[in-house]
Design a protein around this motif. Structure first.
Motif, PDB file in Angstrom:
ATOM      1  N   VAL A  54      -6.264  -3.245   6.892  1.00 37.01           N
ATOM      2  CA  VAL A  54      -5.450  -3.042   5.660  1.00 37.01           C
ATOM      3  C   VAL A  54      -5.793  -1.845   4.807  1.00 37.01           C
ATOM      4  O   VAL A  54      -7.205  -1.615   4.816  1.00 37.01           O
ATOM      5  N   TRP A  55      -4.942  -1.211   4.360  1.00 33.89           N
ATOM      6  CA  TRP A  55      -5.411  -0.014   3.603  1.00 33.89           C
ATOM      7  C   TRP A  55      -4.576  -0.024   2.184  1.00 33.89           C
ATOM      8  O   TRP A  55      -3.384  -0.513   2.284  1.00 33.89           O
ATOM      9  N   THR A  56      -5.308  -0.343   1.334  1.00 26.81           N
ATOM     10  CA  THR A  56      -4.714  -0.098   0.053  1.00 26.81           C
ATOM     11  C   THR A  56      -5.148   1.253  -1.047  1.00 26.81           C
ATOM     12  O   THR A  56      -6.177   1.502  -1.024  1.00 26.81           O
ATOM     13  N   ALA A  57      -4.114   1.378  -1.712  1.00 28.08           N
ATOM     14  CA  ALA A  57      -4.431   2.485  -2.604  1.00 28.08           C
ATOM     15  C   ALA A  57      -3.957   1.973  -4.097  1.00 28.08           C
ATOM     16  O   ALA A  57      -3.045   1.371  -4.196  1.00 28.08           O
ATOM     17  N   VAL A  58      -4.807   2.222  -5.036  1.00 26.77           N
ATOM     18  CA  VAL A  58      -4.570   1.741  -6.468  1.00 26.77           C
ATOM     19  C   VAL A  58      -4.717   2.781  -7.355  1.00 26.77           C
ATOM     20  O   VAL A  58      -5.730   3.712  -7.385  1.00 26.77           O
ATOM     21  N   ASP A  59      -3.605   2.357  -8.251  1.00 27.76           N
ATOM     22  CA  ASP A  59      -3.726   3.424  -9.566  1.00 27.76           C
ATOM     23  C   ASP A  59      -3.720   2.581 -10.690  1.00 27.76           C
ATOM     24  O   ASP A  59      -2.707   2.269 -11.148  1.00 27.76           O
ATOM     25  N   ALA A  60      -5.038   2.235 -11.236  1.00 27.00           N
ATOM     26  CA  ALA A  60      -4.925   1.163 -12.202  1.00 27.00           C
ATOM     27  C   ALA A  60      -5.551   2.068 -13.752  1.00 27.00           C
ATOM     28  O   ALA A  60      -5.960   1.386 -14.418  1.00 27.00           O
ATOM     29  N   VAL A  97     -10.626  -4.344   5.366  1.00 28.19           N
ATOM     30  CA  VAL A  97      -9.805  -3.864   4.229  1.00 28.19           C
ATOM     31  C   VAL A  97     -10.307  -2.246   3.615  1.00 28.19           C
ATOM     32  O   VAL A  97     -11.420  -2.376   3.102  1.00 28.19           O
ATOM     33  N   ASP A  98      -9.526  -1.351   3.513  1.00 26.01           N
ATOM     34  CA  ASP A  98     -10.129   0.029   2.867  1.00 26.01           C
ATOM     35  C   ASP A  98      -9.266   0.089   1.497  1.00 26.01           C
ATOM     36  O   ASP A  98      -7.970  -0.184   1.577  1.00 26.01           O
TER      37      ASP A  98
END
Lengths: 749, 154
Positions: free
Chosen positions: A638-644, A700-701
């Motif tokens: 799983v690759w997730t990119a987050v802008d929080a 998970v990345d």
């Protein structure tokens, strides 16, 4: 009866956000003056009343109040880190004090992924104010100007001479200084932050957790307490007709039985009612229940059967509903008679199943209640108990333990109220322990939902019109028994589609409730994102386009999306506009990290993508699946990119998003709660399964986008894109388009 | 009268022999590091050691612990290499299941000094974590194996 005031709901909790900030700042400045901010040496014998947010002892120990609950998201650590940073405190000299429930702290409901977002500015101001006062006191002692002084962790330093004084040494003098005005309190520039955004941050309670010393609600005790386990009405709203406890009373360790009155609608957070077995220990209480014979009366909710209810929801979803967002005119496009695509999606109820079931200990004495509970919302504990017992909420003291998970369930304190009600009857402290079966059968369930989608397709394969309709029993039914529309929940991924489509309409249809409905980690975003991003992927494949490129085309050019928002949502959008540039960026990062389009895919393997903004955070997730010859789904990557936006603890955020992928796996592969004649069919982890290590994503990345935007949520936003990304990957791997959760209901081979 | 040891101390119990060890530990002995999660040996939150092997205390009746040496998380001398690794990898979120996870991992590493991913999956899949920290648990077990090896060669 108006039982609950000011108790959180998905929408009204946003309302408190502003009140909490305004109230918090006011409380801070009002209370800094009349109360000792710091303990002075000479006052050691006097009762020490710490000021609202922090205190500094003569030995330099800084005590910071954590006014949010810790359920695993890191709020209890993150907010004090912000105070410590602006105070320029040495974190190793910081102690935390968990706040009791009290409106003086503003709103305290740890939910909605908003603890940092709502309190970040206030915590900075608290710390920075303390720093200015410490500098003032030290400068006076050194006979220099405060302007010539600075700080290093836990010391005020005179720049020219290098002389320094410890925070503990000057705390007493600092406490006597007037509190500076906000405009005279400089905040650190980002470049000088020591803790905010740093990799070294870890949970404050980590050492206690790994040694078993951490105190969760399950571990709280009171002297002289007894244990209680409650047999609840199997169907919501049933009352006791009669009961026989003779056999139960013969069980070793059972002391007696007591009844709890069934709530009067709306149920809100009131006890469900039932028969409580009081015993010497938890096991005896559990055993006693097995021997109870109870006859229940009827309930209108005994008509609840999941299979026909699904048909009702689906039928409703095919009819026009209330319009919650309208752009252009979808009807005129559909009327032209070009190519259209329709699809229907379904998602069942889910249970929270935090590893720690609901539990609480409470004592009623002389018209007052003292409770210890693993609660996300101690003020709701006060309000609920006050309402049920007819006492003032100020007479309910709620201490907050660590929570063994919460996920929204522990915003609802019905079990704490049970303990208080039983203690009043018994005259001694009572610990109420819910079994896992109680937890699953009597949850405030994540709602069951049906979604109808229709798009008109232009010559380029892009939609020229997009209609979406969602139907589900609303959370508001917990507060208003007549509620059927979920208009308060449309901000959860339904009235803010970020796609560039000329004609778009979003609707909501009505549905009745038959079980208690509550919010679960990321709430309606789960099924809304499932429908929207499954449908987007369907359109991509229909157009023979690459799903990532198609998604970027749907999102369109970088812009601020015009939304028709009202009230608190409109207010919030001023600081947090829906910015497609940020959404595009997370899609591009997740695609790039995953090697999208470049990874060789063997037979049975596939990748899928979804991108969803929730709790003001932009997230894109790529899931890789491998479907084996038996049709079992494995998730190697799983690759997730987050802008929080601005973040406090990056490693904790990675942990949250790694966990969200597992949470997403559970609901995508296994999660389903059903009812038969109003009774919940599932009861424990054998028939309400969670992802175990061997079925969870192998790797998970998580990529965190560097941002100076205001802080947004991190606890929940990782969940919504996961299920659609997984289902899209399953389609890529098998050619099977599945439109209902969970996947275990569909045979893939 | 049932005689047994908990964390090296002699104990006796003359209550309901069917009472699960979990509730003896938590409600009678006040050792609350061992957690209640399901009562059916489905989640592993209650994992302790019986004569060194990981067991589910929620389904182990007191009548079966006679003569046994029970070790709970409170009986693990901190910082055990597994606990150190748990700290370094920053495994926990809420932390509730982690004492059970740690007890399971300690038992695994006692028998298998250098477990593969597959070994870890097999040993740990009975322990649920609703927060979803499995990836870190796996990494921490590998790291603990290294710490343990370094300790033994030292």
């Amino acid at each position: 009866m108006k039982l609950i005031e000011n108790v959180s709901r998905p929408v009204s909790r946003r309302g408190f956000l502003h009140g909490a900030l305004a109230g918090g700042v006011f409380v801070l400045s009002a209370r800094f003056i009349p109360e000792p901010l710091w303990a002075a040496e000479g006052e050691a014998a006097a009762p020490f009343e710490p000021s609202l947010w922090m205190s500094i002892a003569p030995d330099g120990i800084v005590t910071i109040v954590a006014h949010r609950s810790e359920m695993g998201c890191g709020s209890r650590t993150a907010l004090p880190l912000v105070v410590a940073d602006e105070l320029d405190a040495d974190w190793s000299k910081v102690k935390l004090e968990q706040a009791i429930g009290d409106p003086k702290y503003g709103e305290q409901d740890t939910d909605g992924s908003h603890s940092v977002r709502s309190s970040f500015d206030l915590m900075r101001q608290v710390g920075a104010t303390g720093r200015v006062m410490l500098i003032g006191a030290a400068a006076a002692q050194l006979g220099v100007s405060p302007k010539d002084c600075t700080t290093e962790p836990h010391f005020v330093v005179h720049r020219a001479s290098g002389r320094k004084l410890g925070y503990g040494e000057v705390a007493a003098a600092a406490a006597k200084l007037p509190v500076p005005k906000k405009e005279d309190v400089p905040l650190k520039p980002r470049s000088e932050w020591r803790y905010i955004g740093k990799e070294s941050n870890s949970l404050f309670d980590l050492p206690e957790i790994v040694t078993g010393k951490a105190i969760f609600g399950m571990d709280a005790t009171m002297p002289g307490m007894v244990y209680a386990s409650v047999e609840h009405p199997p169907v919501l709203g049933q009352k006791i007709k009669s009961y026989d406890d003779k056999a139960a009373l013969k069980v070793p360790g059972v002391q007696k039985t007591l009844t709890i009155e069934t709530f009067k609608p709306p149920h809100v957070f009131q006890p469900l009612g039932g028969v409580a077995v009081i015993a010497d220990n938890t096991y005896a209480a559990f055993q006693g229940r097995k021997s109870l014979k109870i006859e229940w009366d009827s309930s209108p909710h005994s008509v609840y059967n999941s299979a026909p209810f699904r048909k009702t929801l689906e039928t409703t979803s095919r009819q026009p509903g209330k319009v919650v967002r309208n752009v252009g005119d979808v009807d005129s496009i559909f009327a032209k008679g070009g190519k259209t695509i329709e699809a229907e999606y379904y998602a069942p109820h889910l249970a929270h199943v935090s590893m720690e079931p609901p539990v609480a200990v409470a004592e009623y004495r002389d018209g007052k209640v003292l409770a210890w509970a693993p609660t996300q919302n101690p003020q709701a504990v006060q309000e609920t108990i006050a309402g049920v017992l007819g006492i003032k909420k100020e007479d309910v003291t709620c201490h907050v333990t660590l929570l063994g998970g919460g996920f929204g369930r522990k915003s609802k304190p019905d079990q704490v109220a049970e303990a208080a009600v039983l203690s009043k009857q018994l005259g001694k402290p009572v610990k109420v322990v819910w079994s896992r079966e109680d937890d699953i059968r009597f949850d405030f369930f994540h709602s069951v939902a049906a979604m109808y989608m229709k798009a008109a397709i232009g010559p380029d394969g892009k939609p020229t019109a997009w209609l979406q309709r969602t139907v589900y029993p609303p959370i508001n039914s917990t507060f208003d028994a007549s509620a059927t529309y979920a208009l308060d929940e449309m901000g959860l991924g339904w009235n803010n589609l970020p796609f560039d489509i000329a004609n778009h309409r979003a609707e909501n249809g009505p549905a009745d409730y038959h079980v208690r409905i509550g919010w679960l980690r990321s709430v309606a975003n789960i099924y809304h994102a499932f429908a929207i991003h499954s449908f987007a992927d369907e359109l991509a494949h229909n157009a023979n386009k690459d799903p990532v490129q198609y998604l970027l085309d749907l999102i369109g050019s970088p812009r601020i999306v015009a939304l028709d928002l009202k009230g608190d949502e409109a207010e919030e959008a001023k600081n947090y506009p829906l910015d497609t540039a940020r959404l595009r960026r997370v899609v591009e990062i997740a695609a790039e990290k995953s090697g999208w389009g470049k990874r060789p895919m063997s037979k049975g393997r596939g990748m899928g993508i979804a991108a969803h903004r929730s709790f003001l955070t932009y997230v894109a997730t790529v899931v890789e699946v491998e479907v084996d010859s038996k049709g079992q789904v494995h998730i190697p990557n799983v690759w997730t990119a987050v802008d929080a936006g601005t973040i406090v603890s990056p490693d904790n955020i990675r942990n949250q998003f790694e966990g969200a992928a597992v949470f997403g796996t559970s609901l995508a592969l296994f999660g389903e709660i059903t009812a038969t004649n109003g009774v919940i069919d599932q009861s424990n982890f054998h028939n309400f399964q969670l992802a175990r290590m061997n079925r969870a994503p192998r790797h998970v990345d998580v990529q965190i986008v560097k941002s100076e935007a205001p802080p947004a949520g991190v606890g929940e936003p990782g969940v919504p894109p996961f299920a659609p990304a997984l289902y899209n990957a399953v389609f890529a791997a098998t050619g099977k388009r599945v439109r209902e959760l969970p996947l275990s209901k569909t045979k893939l081979v | 009268m049932i005689r047994f040891k908990v964390n090296g101390k002699e104990k006796t119990f003359d209550g309901d022999p069917d009472m699960p060890l979990l509730w003896y530990l938590r409600d009678v002995a006040q050792l609350t590091g061992t957690k209640f999660g399901c009562g059916m040996a489905l989640c592993g939150a209650c994992t302790v050691h019986q004569n060194g092997a990981a067991i589910r205390s929620c389904t182990t009746p007191m009548k079966e612990v006679g003569g046994a040496e029970i070790t709970t998380i409170e009986g693990i001398e901190p910082m055990h290499p597994v606990q150190t690794a748990w700290m370094e990898i920053r495994v926990p979120q809420c932390g509730y299941c982690q004492t059970g996870q740690i007890m399971q991992a300690i038992a695994l590493l006692k028998d298998n000094k250098d477990p593969s991913d597959q070994d870890i999956d097999t040993a740990m899949s009975g322990n649920l974590c609703r927060c979803g920290t499995y990836q870190r648990i796996r990494a921490a077990i590998h790291q603990a194996a290294k710490h343990q090896a370094a300790k033994e060669t030292a």
